[in-house]
Write a protein that holds these residues in place. Structure first.
Motif, mmCIF file in Angstrom:
data_model
loop_
_atom_site.group_PDB
_atom_site.id
_atom_site.type_symbol
_atom_site.label_atom_id
_atom_site.label_comp_id
_atom_site.label_asym_id
_atom_site.label_seq_id
_atom_site.Cartn_x
_atom_site.Cartn_y
_atom_site.Cartn_z
ATOM 1 N N GLN A 180 0.284 20.099 -13.989
ATOM 2 C CA GLN A 180 -0.019 20.662 -15.042
ATOM 3 C C GLN A 180 0.497 21.971 -15.372
ATOM 4 O OE1 GLN A 180 -3.331 23.283 -12.386
ATOM 5 N NE2 GLN A 180 -4.748 24.296 -14.345
ATOM 6 N N LYS A 181 1.473 22.659 -14.943
ATOM 7 C CA LYS A 181 2.527 23.695 -14.537
ATOM 8 C C LYS A 181 3.299 23.145 -16.396
ATOM 9 C CE LYS A 181 5.916 26.806 -13.183
ATOM 10 N NZ LYS A 181 7.192 26.945 -12.313
ATOM 11 N N SER A 182 3.593 21.923 -15.986
ATOM 12 C CA SER A 182 4.603 21.317 -17.011
ATOM 13 C C SER A 182 3.328 21.213 -18.567
ATOM 14 C CB SER A 182 5.373 19.792 -16.899
ATOM 15 O OG SER A 182 5.598 19.357 -17.943
ATOM 16 N N LEU A 183 2.362 20.502 -18.844
ATOM 17 C CA LEU A 183 1.429 20.201 -19.497
ATOM 18 C C LEU A 183 1.562 21.483 -20.688
ATOM 19 C CD1 LEU A 183 -0.164 17.756 -18.469
ATOM 20 C CD2 LEU A 183 0.763 17.429 -20.207
ATOM 21 N N SER A 184 0.911 22.854 -19.362
ATOM 22 C CA SER A 184 0.319 24.179 -19.825
ATOM 23 C C SER A 184 1.240 24.961 -20.977
ATOM 24 C CB SER A 184 -0.045 25.186 -18.992
ATOM 25 O OG SER A 184 0.863 25.879 -18.460
ATOM 26 N N LYS A 185 2.908 24.388 -20.782
ATOM 27 C CA LYS A 185 4.001 25.318 -21.548
ATOM 28 C C LYS A 185 3.507 24.907 -22.760
ATOM 29 C CE LYS A 185 7.494 24.936 -17.568
ATOM 30 N NZ LYS A 185 7.926 25.092 -17.332
ATOM 31 N N THR A 236 0.900 -1.702 -0.063
ATOM 32 C CA THR A 236 -0.053 -0.297 -0.126
ATOM 33 C C THR A 236 0.773 1.627 -0.137
ATOM 34 O OG1 THR A 236 -0.184 -0.297 2.296
ATOM 35 C CG2 THR A 236 -1.946 -1.027 1.339
ATOM 36 N N VAL A 237 0.845 2.433 -0.819
ATOM 37 C CA VAL A 237 1.165 3.680 -1.210
ATOM 38 C C VAL A 237 0.293 4.046 -0.844
ATOM 39 C CG1 VAL A 237 2.486 5.053 -2.789
ATOM 40 C CG2 VAL A 237 3.031 2.332 -2.952
ATOM 41 N N SER A 238 0.882 5.595 -0.168
ATOM 42 C CA SER A 238 -0.305 6.257 0.074
ATOM 43 C C SER A 238 0.620 7.656 0.062
ATOM 44 C CB SER A 238 -1.173 6.318 1.209
ATOM 45 O OG SER A 238 -0.480 6.302 2.212
ATOM 46 N N LEU A 239 -0.444 9.013 -0.407
ATOM 47 C CA LEU A 239 0.874 10.583 -0.474
ATOM 48 C C LEU A 239 0.316 11.097 0.316
ATOM 49 C CD1 LEU A 239 1.948 10.746 -4.356
ATOM 50 C CD2 LEU A 239 3.625 10.177 -2.254
ATOM 51 N N SER A 240 -0.042 11.833 1.090
ATOM 52 C CA SER A 240 0.033 13.207 1.677
ATOM 53 C C SER A 240 -0.946 13.886 0.611
ATOM 54 C CB SER A 240 0.954 14.084 2.734
ATOM 55 O OG SER A 240 1.315 14.819 1.724
ATOM 56 N N ASP A 241 -1.881 14.579 1.101
ATOM 57 C CA ASP A 241 -2.920 15.621 0.535
ATOM 58 C C ASP A 241 -2.080 16.599 -0.101
ATOM 59 O OD1 ASP A 241 -5.101 14.008 0.769
ATOM 60 O OD2 ASP A 241 -6.246 14.954 2.095
ATOM 61 N N HIS A 242 -1.505 17.419 0.695
ATOM 62 C CA HIS A 242 -0.129 18.059 0.607
ATOM 63 C C HIS A 242 0.404 17.780 -1.033
ATOM 64 C CE1 HIS A 242 2.573 21.862 0.672
ATOM 65 N NE2 HIS A 242 3.072 20.856 0.032
ATOM 66 N N LYS A 243 1.240 16.496 -1.011
ATOM 67 C CA LYS A 243 1.682 16.361 -2.014
ATOM 68 C C LYS A 243 1.869 16.179 -2.901
ATOM 69 C CE LYS A 243 6.125 13.391 -2.327
ATOM 70 N NZ LYS A 243 7.036 12.870 -1.620
ATOM 71 N N VAL A 244 -0.306 15.252 -2.837
ATOM 72 C CA VAL A 244 -0.717 15.399 -4.288
ATOM 73 C C VAL A 244 -1.368 16.070 -5.145
ATOM 74 C CG1 VAL A 244 -2.756 14.841 -4.974
ATOM 75 C CG2 VAL A 244 -1.492 12.958 -3.525
ATOM 76 N N ASP A 245 -1.290 17.710 -3.775
ATOM 77 C CA ASP A 245 -1.659 19.141 -4.841
ATOM 78 C C ASP A 245 -0.684 19.338 -5.584
ATOM 79 O OD1 ASP A 245 -3.920 18.365 -3.731
ATOM 80 O OD2 ASP A 245 -3.939 20.482 -2.234
ATOM 81 N N ARG A 246 0.633 19.169 -4.715
ATOM 82 C CA ARG A 246 2.360 19.855 -5.658
ATOM 83 C C ARG A 246 2.444 19.319 -6.545
ATOM 84 N NH1 ARG A 246 7.216 19.746 -1.425
ATOM 85 N NH2 ARG A 246 7.622 20.474 -3.114
ATOM 86 N N LEU A 247 2.177 17.842 -6.761
ATOM 87 C CA LEU A 247 2.992 16.997 -8.075
ATOM 88 C C LEU A 247 1.753 17.135 -9.350
ATOM 89 C CD1 LEU A 247 3.264 13.608 -6.324
ATOM 90 C CD2 LEU A 247 5.035 14.985 -7.966
ATOM 91 N N LEU A 248 -0.014 17.218 -8.098
ATOM 92 C CA LEU A 248 -0.633 17.998 -9.630
ATOM 93 C C LEU A 248 -0.182 19.888 -10.148
ATOM 94 C CD1 LEU A 248 -4.006 16.989 -8.266
ATOM 95 C CD2 LEU A 248 -3.402 15.148 -9.684
ATOM 96 N N ALA A 249 0.170 19.912 -9.482
ATOM 97 C CA ALA A 249 -0.103 21.642 -9.456
ATOM 98 C C ALA A 249 1.252 21.622 -10.512
ATOM 99 C CB ALA A 249 0.416 22.342 -8.505
ATOM 100 N N SER A 250 2.228 20.367 -10.258
ATOM 101 C CA SER A 250 3.108 20.922 -11.084
ATOM 102 C C SER A 250 3.704 20.215 -12.640
ATOM 103 C CB SER A 250 5.075 20.235 -10.376
ATOM 104 O OG SER A 250 5.240 19.369 -11.296
#
Length: 202
Positions: free
Chosen positions: A59-64, A43-57
């Motif tokens: 999105q930023k990469s895909l938006s370029k 079982t692997v789980s990420l904190s909500d904060h880390k998930v948000d950071r990964l998703l933001a990163s």
């Protein structure tokens, strides 16, 4: 000091590999051991904060946008034929397609022709420079991936593209020669010249 005689099967197997004494592992087959290892739930789980950071990163990469994306979008709005583009810029259909699909390093494209295209499409210089950097990084990443593949499986320049599909103008862009354009300093010189021409051209 008394040694622990309770050795796990995996430790027993690992010891056999290290000492090359396969007699130790005769009672445990690889299939049995691997079956045991992969049957254990992980079982692997990420904190909500880390998930948000990964998703933001992400999105930023895909938006370029790459240069190809900018040109493709602008050409769609302009509704100009490849023949008209050739008359205006001197860029053949194969070179134009290579630009649109990000198949070529930007500094391999004739700079004056590219500037004419960008000015005709009214793409702002600031956006162009960012897009050129994005295309460069994308192609560098793809080439690193290709070089990690067996030689017999490597494409000429990009997966799914045959050398003949690029046209005679782009034969120098196959993978084993494109290293000439995989240079950040050369790209910067090209971009500086492009900027000069862009500002000079009406």
């Amino acid at each position: 000091m008394k040694t622990n005689e309770k050795i796990l099967p995996f430790e027993n197997l690992l010891s056999a590999y290290i000492t090359n004494d396969h007699s130790q592992s005769m009672d445990v087959t690889i299939e049995q051991e691997s079956g045991y290892i992969f049957s254990v739930p992980v079982t692997v789980s990420l904190s909500d904060h880390k998930v948000d950071r990964l998703l933001a990163s992400l999105q930023k990469s895909l938006s370029k946008e790459t240069l190809g994306a900018l040109v493709t979008t602008s050409l769609g709005k302009a509704q100009t034929s490849p023949e008209e583009i050739y008359k205006l810029t001197g860029l053949t259909t194969s070179v134009l397609d290579a630009i649109k699909d990000d198949l070529a390093f930007t500094n391999s494209i004739p700079v004056k022709s590219l500037v004419k295209l960008l000015k005709y499409l009214s793409i702002p210089l600031a956006e162009v420079k960012k897009a050129i950097d994005q295309t460069f990084e994308k192609l560098i990443s793809e080439n690193k991936m290709f070089l990690a593949m067996p030689v017999s499986a490597q494409p000429y320049f990009r997966k799914g593209v045959k050398r003949g599909d690029l046209g005679t103008e782009l034969l120098h862009l196959k993978a084993d020669e494109s290293y000439l354009y995989q240079n950040k300093e050369a790209l910067e010189k090209y971009t500086n010249r492009l900027s000069e021409l862009y500002n000079e051209m009406n």
